[in-house]
Design an enzyme around this catalytic site. Sequence first.
Site, short mmCIF file in Angstrom:
data_model
loop_
_atom_site.label_atom_id
_atom_site.label_comp_id
_atom_site.label_asym_id
_atom_site.label_seq_id
_atom_site.Cartn_x
_atom_site.Cartn_y
_atom_site.Cartn_z
N ARG A 153 -0.65 0.02 -2.91
CA ARG A 153 1.33 -0.06 -2.59
C ARG A 153 1.84 -0.92 -2.36
O ARG A 153 2.85 -0.87 -3.03
CB ARG A 153 0.96 0.30 -0.97
CG ARG A 153 2.05 -0.05 0.14
CD ARG A 153 1.97 0.47 1.35
NE ARG A 153 3.54 0.55 2.17
CZ ARG A 153 3.77 0.29 3.15
NH1 ARG A 153 2.85 -1.04 3.84
NH2 ARG A 153 5.18 -0.19 3.64
N HIS A 211 4.75 -1.20 -4.27
CA HIS A 211 6.36 -1.84 -3.64
C HIS A 211 7.03 -3.20 -4.95
O HIS A 211 8.31 -3.99 -4.60
CB HIS A 211 5.92 -2.70 -2.59
CG HIS A 211 6.41 -1.65 -1.34
ND1 HIS A 211 6.21 -1.86 0.20
CD2 HIS A 211 6.42 -0.30 -1.32
CE1 HIS A 211 6.36 -0.97 0.42
NE2 HIS A 211 6.69 -0.21 -0.37
N ASN A 223 7.40 -4.86 4.50
CA ASN A 223 6.38 -5.23 4.06
C ASN A 223 5.64 -6.45 5.02
O ASN A 223 4.55 -6.49 4.92
CB ASN A 223 6.57 -6.23 3.21
CG ASN A 223 7.90 -5.65 1.34
OD1 ASN A 223 6.75 -4.28 1.36
ND2 ASN A 223 8.16 -6.31 0.79
N HIS A 247 -1.03 8.69 -0.90
CA HIS A 247 -0.87 8.95 0.77
C HIS A 247 -1.72 9.55 1.39
O HIS A 247 -2.53 9.87 3.42
CB HIS A 247 0.39 9.44 1.82
CG HIS A 247 1.25 8.21 1.50
ND1 HIS A 247 2.96 7.98 2.46
CD2 HIS A 247 1.34 6.88 0.39
CE1 HIS A 247 3.29 7.18 1.80
NE2 HIS A 247 2.97 7.01 2.11
C1 HEM Z 1 7.72 8.54 -0.94
C2 HEM Z 1 8.13 7.52 -0.50
C3 HEM Z 1 7.51 6.37 0.21
C4 HEM Z 1 7.51 6.14 1.03
C5 HEM Z 1 8.50 6.31 2.31
C6 HEM Z 1 6.45 5.41 1.66
C7 HEM Z 1 5.93 5.42 3.31
C8 HEM Z 1 5.21 4.71 3.30
C9 HEM Z 1 4.84 3.40 5.16
C10 HEM Z 1 5.34 3.58 6.23
C11 HEM Z 1 3.49 3.48 4.74
C12 HEM Z 1 2.81 2.47 5.98
C13 HEM Z 1 2.57 1.37 5.59
C14 HEM Z 1 2.19 0.77 6.90
O1 HEM Z 1 2.53 1.19 8.18
O2 HEM Z 1 1.14 0.32 7.58
C15 HEM Z 1 2.85 3.73 3.71
C16 HEM Z 1 1.80 2.94 3.48
C17 HEM Z 1 1.15 3.85 1.37
N1 HEM Z 1 1.64 3.81 1.14
FE1 HEM Z 1 4.04 5.16 0.98
N2 HEM Z 1 5.10 5.43 0.90
C18 HEM Z 1 5.96 6.05 -0.44
C19 HEM Z 1 5.71 6.14 -1.98
C20 HEM Z 1 4.10 5.37 -2.20
C21 HEM Z 1 4.50 5.25 -3.37
C22 HEM Z 1 4.62 5.71 -4.59
C23 HEM Z 1 2.56 4.51 -3.32
C24 HEM Z 1 2.08 4.30 -4.51
C25 HEM Z 1 2.48 4.92 -5.95
C26 HEM Z 1 2.33 4.27 -1.73
C27 HEM Z 1 0.96 3.79 -1.67
C28 HEM Z 1 0.61 4.13 -0.37
C29 HEM Z 1 -0.47 3.66 0.11
C30 HEM Z 1 -1.56 3.10 -0.61
C31 HEM Z 1 -0.13 3.46 1.52
C32 HEM Z 1 -0.97 2.75 2.57
C33 HEM Z 1 -1.24 1.12 2.68
C34 HEM Z 1 -2.12 0.45 3.73
O3 HEM Z 1 -3.22 1.09 4.12
O4 HEM Z 1 -2.18 -1.32 3.54
N3 HEM Z 1 3.41 5.02 -1.10
N4 HEM Z 1 4.14 4.15 2.95
#
Ligand code: HEM
Length: 327
Positions: free
Chosen positions: A64, A68, A96, A194
Amino acid sequence: MSSKRVLEVLLCVIVVVACLSVKSEAQLQVGFYDSRCADAESIVKQEVSKAFNDDKGFAAALLRMHFHDCFIRGCDGSVLIDSTSDNVAEKDSPANNPSLRGFDIIDNAKTRLESLCAGVVSCADILAFAARDSIVITGGIGYKVPAGRGDGSISLASDTANLAPPTFNLEQLTAVFAAKGFTQEEMIILSGSHTIGRSHCTAFSNRLYNFSLTTPQDPSLDPVYATALKKLCPPGNDPALVVPMDPSSPATLDAGGYYGAILKSRGLFTSDQTLNSTVDSANIVKQNNAYPQQWKSKFATAMVKMGKLDVITGAARDVRLNCRVVN
Ligand code: HEM
Ligand SMILES: *[C@@H]1O[C@H](CO)[C@@H](O)[C@H](O)[C@H]1NC(C)=O
Ligand SMILES: *[C@@H]1O[C@H](CO)[C@@H](O)[C@H](O)[C@H]1NC(C)=O
C-alpha cells in the site's frame, strides 16, 4: 500514396523514433543497481522477510505504501518524508495516518544500503522493491522491477486528497485511475491488493450504521457478514479498531479472497463492492475470480506500470540519504 506523402510519413517516423531514443536514456532499467550496488535488491528482500516473519501484515503495509507513493507526485519516495515544523507531509494526512505502517522497514533497508553504497540507492526504489517482495512473499507472481527512480523533496499532506476514498463508486474510481493512465480493468486488477491486509473500522462503518437516512445498513453488503463486522466494529467509530480485509486468508494474495468475496456481496469497502456494479466491470471481477493465475500475472504487469508513474530519472535523479528527511 504519393511519393511526397511517403516521404512525409517517413520523416514523421524518424522524428518520433529519434525522440523515443532520447527519452529512453532516462528510463527506468531492470538491474539498475547490478553495477552500482549489486546487493541492493537482496538486502531489501532480507528486510522484507525479516519484517514479515515478525508480523505478516507488513507485506500489505509495504504494498500500500508504494501505491500511495506512486499516486501522489509519482514514485519518488515522498510518502516517506517526515513532517517538519513548517510542513505537514503526505504521511500525516488522514489518508495515511494512522493507517500507513512499515516505515521502519524501509529505514532498516536504507541504513544498510547507505553503509554499503552511500548515496546510491533511492528511497523510491527501495519502496518499489519492497512492494514486489511483499507480493512474492504473500504468494503473488514475482516480477523484475525497473529501477533508477530519483527521490523527491516535496511532500504535502494536501496532495493526498487525490487518493480515492473507500466510499467512491465505480465511476469515481475509474476516473481517478484514468487520470493516472490506467484502464478500468487495471484499476480492478490492482484493487485485488485488498486480498491482503487490514482496514480500520472507520473506513467502512458507514456501511454498517449510517448508510442513508432510510437504510442504516448498506443493502449491497451481505447481512450475515454485516452482523459479523458489527461485532468487530461496534458503533462509536473507535479509531483504533481494525479488521482483516480478507478474513479467510489475510496474508495470502489470492484472487478468491477478494473477487470471490465481492461476488458474495462481501467486499469490505463501497469501493470494493462497486466493482461488481456494471456488466463490464462484473465480468472482470468474475474472470479474475475464475482464473486466479491470470489475475496474478496481470497484477504483476499492472504493478510494473504503477511503478513507473511520474518517475524522476537521469540527470535530475537525486537520492535522499535518509528517507525521512530532504537532503
Ligand atoms: C481503488 C481504490 C482504492 C481505495 C479506495 C483503497 C482504500 C483503502 C483503504 C481505506 C484501506 C484501509 C486502510 C486502513 O484503514 O488501515 C486500504 C488498505 C489497503 N490497500 Fe487500498 N485502496 C485502493 C486501491 C489500492 C491499490 C491500487 C493498492 C495496491 C496496489 C492497494 C493496497 C492496499 C493494501 C495492501 C491495503 C492493506 C494495508 C495494511 O494492511 O496496512 N489499495 N485501501
Ligand atoms: C452519521 O453521519 C452523520 C453525518 O455524516 C454524522 O453526523 C453522524 O454522527 C453519523 N452517525 C453515526 C452513528 O455514525
Ligand atoms: C455481480 O454482477 C453480476 C452481473 O451484473 C450479477 O449477475 C450479480 O448478481 C452481481 N453479484 C453481486 C453479489 O452483486
